[in-house]
Design an enzyme around this catalytic site. Structure first.
Site, PDB file in Angstrom:
ATOM      1  N   ASP A  58       0.854  -1.183   0.000  1.00  0.00           N
ATOM      2  CA  ASP A  58       0.000   0.000   0.000  1.00  0.00           C
ATOM      3  C   ASP A  58       0.896   1.241   0.000  1.00  0.00           C
ATOM      4  OD1 ASP A  58      -3.040   0.944   0.951  1.00  0.00           O
ATOM      5  OD2 ASP A  58      -1.433   2.261   1.659  1.00  0.00           O
ATOM      6  N   ASN A  60      -3.092  13.386  -3.003  1.00  0.00           N
ATOM      7  CA  ASN A  60      -4.313  13.952  -3.572  1.00  0.00           C
ATOM      8  C   ASN A  60      -4.654  15.299  -2.936  1.00  0.00           C
ATOM      9  OD1 ASN A  60      -4.818  11.871  -5.405  1.00  0.00           O
ATOM     10  ND2 ASN A  60      -5.880  10.638  -3.863  1.00  0.00           N
ATOM     11  N   ASP A  74      -2.983  10.258  -9.579  1.00  0.00           N
ATOM     12  CA  ASP A  74      -3.058   9.247 -10.634  1.00  0.00           C
ATOM     13  C   ASP A  74      -1.680   8.966 -11.215  1.00  0.00           C
ATOM     14  OD1 ASP A  74      -5.754   9.006 -10.304  1.00  0.00           O
ATOM     15  OD2 ASP A  74      -6.309  10.167 -12.084  1.00  0.00           O
ATOM     16  N   GLU A  87      -5.043   2.472  -3.680  1.00  0.00           N
ATOM     17  CA  GLU A  87      -3.590   2.545  -3.738  1.00  0.00           C
ATOM     18  C   GLU A  87      -2.936   1.248  -3.257  1.00  0.00           C
ATOM     19  OE1 GLU A  87      -4.867   4.569   0.173  1.00  0.00           O
ATOM     20  OE2 GLU A  87      -5.586   4.340  -1.877  1.00  0.00           O
TER      21      GLU A  87
END
Length: 341
Positions: free
Chosen positions: A214, A222, A231, A257
């Site tokens: 992860d 973000n 992204d 993620e």
């Protein structure tokens, strides 16, 4: 079929079937086609990729085998016949409607023309005036233009249909790939992971390892840099994972993620070392934000590694990897657990 071709086909099948049995490949038409093509050696690139795939497996991974079939074989046989048929039927329905409308218009125009020509015959018989003749000719001209527009529309529909037919196969192949791969990262998706893990647990559970990873503090990417850069981080991690796969390992986007790697015919120590190598490669990733021109060098990830235990359930297998991943996060992130002595 000629006798020579029958003999050749039988010889190829005699070689293909034992290979399918060796790698525990289900006897489906798709798999027969794939392995028949492999044995026939008609597509050397397919042979190289299939051999590389089987090098690290006792069982043929079903999703990746299907992907090879779609890439090399299906376009030479009957690629998704059912979907193609449905697409063609939809297009023909549209053409049929266009043809019906044009036929209806033609009938109306024919009636109008018949009346107009009847009136033309009356011009001399009844001694129509110049003004009356001009009105008649204008009506004939208007009807002709309407008819031309209708037939022109149908002609364009036929031209459009020709283009649609030419692109149908490409569109179907694109949608088929999307069913197996994550569109953002290019890795195999969660559905592909579930399918292949189930297949491995049925036949190849001994030595099967899983790495669950992860991206650390992904929400901050973000929040601080925007979703577009988030992204880009996912894409960069996906590329790095894809480039790192070897010895039968396969990478999948697990969700958000999170990513997962399956390593058949391995063990916990080897899998942990593999995860550590990937962790270090993530640390070297660098991205530049085009809006601010700032460089991001803080991409790290946490890892949980497990080896399948005898009689363990699929749920337990994933849960143990998730527990190690959670613990790695709790201990400060950017690490691989468990630690082996």
């Amino acid at each position: 079929m000629s006798n020579d071709l029958m003999v050749k086909s039988a010889a190829i099948l005699k070689k293909a079937v034992p290979l399918m049995m060796k790698y525990q490949v289900p006897t489906t038409p798709l798999n027969y086609a794939l392995w028949y093509t492999y044995v026939s050696n008609d597509i050397p690139e397919l042979n190289v990729k299939l051999e590389n795939l089987m090098e690290g497996h006792d069982v043929c991974p079903p999703v990746q085998a299907e992907s090879l079939y779609r890439e090399f074989v299906s376009d030479k046989t009957e690629s998704s016949t059912w979907e193609l048929r449905q697409s063609v039927e939809n297009m023909l329905l549209q053409l049929d409607k266009s043809l019906t409308d044009t036929h209806s218009d033609t009938s109306k125009f024919q009636q109008a023309f018949d009346k107009t020509f009847t009136d033309i015959n009356r011009v001399e018989d009844e001694g129509w005036s110049i003004d009356e003749v001009v009105v008649l000719l204008k009506k004939l001209e208007a009807d002709s233009k309407d008819m031309h527009r209708s037939t022109q529309f149908f002609s364009k529909s036929l031209s459009s249909a020709k283009g649609e037919i030419a692109s149908l196969k490409a569109e179907l192949q694109k949608s088929q790939k999307q069913a197996l791969y994550d569109s953002l990262t290019g890795l195999l998706n969660r559905h592909a992971f579930d399918t292949e893990l189930s297949a491995f647990l049925q036949e190849e559970s001994h030595g099967l390892c899983m790495i669950l990873t992860d991206i650390d503090h992904f929400k901050l990417f973000n929040d601080n840099w925007g979703h577009l850069l988030g992204d880009q981080v996912l894409k960069a991690v996906g590329r790095k994972l894809n480039d790192s796969m070897r010895d039968g390992a396969s990478a999948y986007r697990f969700g958000g993620e999170e990513f997962v790697i399956l390593l058949p015919k391995s063990n916990l120590r080897v899998a942990r070392h593999f995860a550590e190598t990937i962790r270090k490669s993530f640390e070297k990733l660098s991205l530049k934000d085009k809006r601010t021109a700032k460089t991001i060098n803080s991409i790290t990830a946490s890892f949980g590694v497990v080896e399948f235990q005898k009689d363990e359930s699929l749920t337990s297998f994933i849960a143990r990897a998730d527990d190690y991943l959670y613990e790695a996060k709790r201990l400060g992130r950017n690490r691989v657990l468990p630690i082996l002595s």
